[in-house]
Design a protein around this motif. Structure first.
Motif, PDB file in Angstrom:
ATOM      1  N   LEU A  91       0.803  -1.219   0.000  1.00 20.78           N
ATOM      2  CA  LEU A  91       0.000   0.000   0.000  1.00 20.78           C
ATOM      3  C   LEU A  91       0.836   1.271   0.000  1.00 20.78           C
ATOM      4  O   LEU A  91       0.372   2.319  -0.434  1.00 20.78           O
ATOM      5  N   THR A  92       2.062   1.181   0.500  1.00 18.03           N
ATOM      6  CA  THR A  92       2.907   2.373   0.583  1.00 18.03           C
ATOM      7  C   THR A  92       3.748   2.582  -0.674  1.00 18.03           C
ATOM      8  O   THR A  92       4.508   3.537  -0.755  1.00 18.03           O
ATOM      9  N   VAL A  93       3.614   1.687  -1.647  1.00 17.57           N
ATOM     10  CA  VAL A  93       4.349   1.804  -2.914  1.00 17.57           C
ATOM     11  C   VAL A  93       3.332   1.773  -4.049  1.00 17.57           C
ATOM     12  O   VAL A  93       2.854   0.714  -4.441  1.00 17.57           O
ATOM     13  N   GLU A  94       3.007   2.947  -4.594  1.00 17.35           N
ATOM     14  CA  GLU A  94       1.907   3.043  -5.545  1.00 17.35           C
ATOM     15  C   GLU A  94       2.161   2.238  -6.812  1.00 17.35           C
ATOM     16  O   GLU A  94       1.214   1.733  -7.430  1.00 17.35           O
ATOM     17  N   SER A  95       3.415   2.104  -7.210  1.00 18.71           N
ATOM     18  CA  SER A  95       3.714   1.356  -8.439  1.00 18.71           C
ATOM     19  C   SER A  95       3.264  -0.101  -8.332  1.00 18.71           C
ATOM     20  O   SER A  95       2.892  -0.720  -9.336  1.00 18.71           O
ATOM     21  N   THR A  96       3.261  -0.676  -7.108  1.00 17.59           N
ATOM     22  CA  THR A  96       2.803  -2.065  -6.958  1.00 17.59           C
ATOM     23  C   THR A  96       1.293  -2.159  -7.130  1.00 17.59           C
ATOM     24  O   THR A  96       0.776  -3.188  -7.579  1.00 17.59           O
ATOM     25  N   ILE A  97       0.580  -1.089  -6.775  1.00 13.74           N
ATOM     26  CA  ILE A  97      -0.864  -1.050  -6.999  1.00 13.74           C
ATOM     27  C   ILE A  97      -1.149  -0.975  -8.494  1.00 13.74           C
ATOM     28  O   ILE A  97      -2.021  -1.678  -9.017  1.00 13.74           O
ATOM     29  N   GLU A  98      -0.390  -0.150  -9.181  1.00 15.88           N
ATOM     30  CA  GLU A  98      -0.538  -0.027 -10.631  1.00 15.88           C
ATOM     31  C   GLU A  98      -0.235  -1.351 -11.320  1.00 15.88           C
ATOM     32  O   GLU A  98      -0.948  -1.750 -12.253  1.00 15.88           O
ATOM     33  N   ASN A 116     -10.999  -3.722   0.625  1.00 16.15           N
ATOM     34  CA  ASN A 116      -9.770  -3.208   1.219  1.00 16.15           C
ATOM     35  C   ASN A 116      -9.752  -3.617   2.683  1.00 16.15           C
ATOM     36  O   ASN A 116     -10.450  -3.028   3.510  1.00 16.15           O
ATOM     37  N   ALA A 117      -8.974  -4.652   2.990  1.00 18.81           N
ATOM     38  CA  ALA A 117      -9.022  -5.254   4.326  1.00 18.81           C
ATOM     39  C   ALA A 117      -7.825  -4.914   5.193  1.00 18.81           C
ATOM     40  O   ALA A 117      -7.839  -5.185   6.394  1.00 18.81           O
ATOM     41  N   SER A 118      -6.791  -4.330   4.634  1.00 16.68           N
ATOM     42  CA  SER A 118      -5.581  -4.093   5.416  1.00 16.68           C
ATOM     43  C   SER A 118      -5.766  -2.933   6.381  1.00 16.68           C
ATOM     44  O   SER A 118      -6.627  -2.063   6.198  1.00 16.68           O
ATOM     45  N   GLY A 119      -4.954  -2.928   7.413  1.00 17.53           N
ATOM     46  CA  GLY A 119      -4.988  -1.845   8.384  1.00 17.53           C
ATOM     47  C   GLY A 119      -3.883  -2.033   9.402  1.00 17.53           C
ATOM     48  O   GLY A 119      -3.364  -3.143   9.583  1.00 17.53           O
ATOM     49  N   VAL A 120      -3.498  -0.939  10.057  1.00 15.08           N
ATOM     50  CA  VAL A 120      -2.456  -1.021  11.076  1.00 15.08           C
ATOM     51  C   VAL A 120      -2.930  -0.283  12.318  1.00 15.08           C
ATOM     52  O   VAL A 120      -3.482   0.810  12.236  1.00 15.08           O
ATOM     53  N   ALA A 144       0.048   5.737  10.182  1.00 17.75           N
ATOM     54  CA  ALA A 144      -1.329   5.247  10.243  1.00 17.75           C
ATOM     55  C   ALA A 144      -2.152   5.795   9.084  1.00 17.75           C
ATOM     56  O   ALA A 144      -2.943   5.076   8.465  1.00 17.75           O
ATOM     57  N   TYR A 145      -1.964   7.074   8.771  1.00 22.96           N
ATOM     58  CA  TYR A 145      -2.712   7.689   7.669  1.00 22.96           C
ATOM     59  C   TYR A 145      -2.322   7.051   6.339  1.00 22.96           C
ATOM     60  O   TYR A 145      -3.184   6.787   5.488  1.00 22.96           O
ATOM     61  N   ASP A 146      -1.044   6.782   6.166  1.00 20.16           N
ATOM     62  CA  ASP A 146      -0.549   6.215   4.913  1.00 20.16           C
ATOM     63  C   ASP A 146      -1.164   4.849   4.640  1.00 20.16           C
ATOM     64  O   ASP A 146      -1.626   4.555   3.530  1.00 20.16           O
ATOM     65  N   ILE A 147      -1.203   3.996   5.660  1.00 18.64           N
ATOM     66  CA  ILE A 147      -1.684   2.625   5.474  1.00 18.64           C
ATOM     67  C   ILE A 147      -3.200   2.528   5.567  1.00 18.64           C
ATOM     68  O   ILE A 147      -3.837   1.825   4.772  1.00 18.64           O
ATOM     69  N   ASN A 148      -3.804   3.231   6.509  1.00 16.33           N
ATOM     70  CA  ASN A 148      -5.237   3.064   6.757  1.00 16.33           C
ATOM     71  C   ASN A 148      -6.127   3.915   5.871  1.00 16.33           C
ATOM     72  O   ASN A 148      -7.314   3.604   5.708  1.00 16.33           O
ATOM     73  N   ALA A 149      -5.590   5.000   5.301  1.00 15.39           N
ATOM     74  CA  ALA A 149      -6.428   5.899   4.502  1.00 15.39           C
ATOM     75  C   ALA A 149      -5.902   6.089   3.082  1.00 15.39           C
ATOM     76  O   ALA A 149      -6.619   5.861   2.104  1.00 15.39           O
ATOM     77  N   GLY A 151      -3.533   4.424   1.301  1.00 16.49           N
ATOM     78  CA  GLY A 151      -3.386   3.196   0.522  1.00 16.49           C
ATOM     79  C   GLY A 151      -4.679   2.686  -0.076  1.00 16.49           C
ATOM     80  O   GLY A 151      -4.775   2.442  -1.289  1.00 16.49           O
ATOM     81  N   PRO A 152      -5.728   2.505   0.738  1.00 14.07           N
ATOM     82  CA  PRO A 152      -6.992   2.000   0.189  1.00 14.07           C
ATOM     83  C   PRO A 152      -7.587   2.891  -0.900  1.00 14.07           C
ATOM     84  O   PRO A 152      -8.151   2.379  -1.881  1.00 14.07           O
ATOM     85  N   ILE A 153      -7.460   4.204  -0.750  1.00 15.09           N
ATOM     86  CA  ILE A 153      -8.008   5.101  -1.768  1.00 15.09           C
ATOM     87  C   ILE A 153      -7.216   5.009  -3.065  1.00 15.09           C
ATOM     88  O   ILE A 153      -7.789   5.057  -4.164  1.00 15.09           O
ATOM     89  N   LEU A 154      -5.915   4.834  -2.968  1.00 13.15           N
ATOM     90  CA  LEU A 154      -5.117   4.651  -4.182  1.00 13.15           C
ATOM     91  C   LEU A 154      -5.470   3.339  -4.872  1.00 13.15           C
ATOM     92  O   LEU A 154      -5.435   3.254  -6.111  1.00 13.15           O
ATOM     93  N   VAL A 155      -5.795   2.319  -4.101  1.00 12.65           N
ATOM     94  CA  VAL A 155      -6.232   1.057  -4.707  1.00 12.65           C
ATOM     95  C   VAL A 155      -7.519   1.279  -5.495  1.00 12.65           C
ATOM     96  O   VAL A 155      -7.653   0.821  -6.640  1.00 12.65           O
TER      97      VAL A 155
END
Length: 286
Positions: A91-98, A116-120, A144-149, A151-155
């Protein structure tokens, strides 16, 4: 799926500007294509398991940071080799989502359900729920913002074209579903205890971002419904350090929680777009 339904949906796809190849790909995957992001363990893994074991049709794309170390997923892959694909996604690496979106497009051409099930909540020596303002740190808030908010929106952003293609194809629904796992503590109206600054704020941000996306999809008449889900307090690695004061009847198994959440998804209607539900189907105040 009978011929008349196929004709109606073909006309709908033409009006939306989709190509014949997109339509053919979407129709081919009977039972639909579901993507579970954050599927290596806990609730995410249980979603994959139930989607595979409780239905005899449908295809699953499960993503996680390190597929080679996801033993539970690999066991399911051995059991359902034709219906389960596993993709690396951080989730913290946008290229992997792409990259994951491209792989799904190349093979399936559409997505009917995105979870979107991940969270920290905590990481030893890195992130702990703050019991007081004096313990709040910039690094914890941002992580927390990076992973919980974020990341899912970028997905959702990168799966958007696939969700549009999946709306009304392969399943008995005429729309695709995005289900973001949030938490009751993200509710501002329900907050009477305070604390847990980073986790609460990140889930509140996820709620607002998901609501924003749901409004945009509705305005553009995209066949996509977005909902937020609170799974309850579930016996997973995420909650384990904080279960001491949870009554036994309020501590759910993964199996129970996921069964309830899938029931909500299965019964989702267009009028539910942008809503926030608890595991029992009750709406949660913002």
């Amino acid at each position: 799926m009978n011929l008349n339904v196929l004709r109606q949906r073909a006309k709908l796809y033409v009006r939306r500007g989709y190509t014949f190849s997109t339509l053919a790909s979407a129709v081919r995957w009977e039972g639909g294509v579901s993507m579970v992001q954050g599927a290596s363990r806990g609730i995410g893994l249980e979603f994959v398991r139930q989607l595979l074991e409780k239905k005899d049709k449908g295809y699953i794309v499960a993503t996680c940071r390190n597929p080679s170390g996801a033993t539970g997923l690999l066991e399911l892959k051995n059991k359902f080799p034709e219906r389960l694909d596993i993709h690396p996604l951080d989730l913290t690496v946008e290229s992997t989502i792409e990259d994951s979106a491209k792989s799904i497009k190349d093979k399936y051409g559409s997505v009917n359900l995105l979870i979107n099930a991940s969270g920290v909540l905590s990481i030893p020596n890195v992130l702990q729920p703050e019991t007081t303002l004096s313990k709040v740190q910039r690094s914890s808030l941002l992580l927390a913002y990076d992973i919980n908010a974020v990341g899912p929106i970028l997905v959702i952003k990168h799966m958007w074209p696939l969700l549009k293609a999946g709306g009304g194809s392969g399943t008995d629904k005429d729309f695709a579903i995005v289900a973001n796992l949030s938490a009751r503590v993200g509710s501002i109206g329900d907050n009477a205890l305070g604390g847990w600054h980073s986790y609460r704020a990140s889930k509140t941000a996820l709620n607002q971002l998901t609501k924003n996306v749901s409004v945009e999809f509705a305005r553009k008449k995209d066949p996509i419904i977005c909902i937020l889900l609170h799974p309850g307090t579930v016996d997973t690695d995420l909650s384990q350090p904080f279960q001491r004061n949870v009554p036994n009847e309020k501590l759910f198994t993964k199996e129970f929680s996921v069964q309830k959440l899938l029931s909500i998804m299965n019964n989702t209607k267009r009028c539910d777009n942008g809503k926030f539900f608890a595991w029992d189907g009750q709406e949660i105040p913002w």
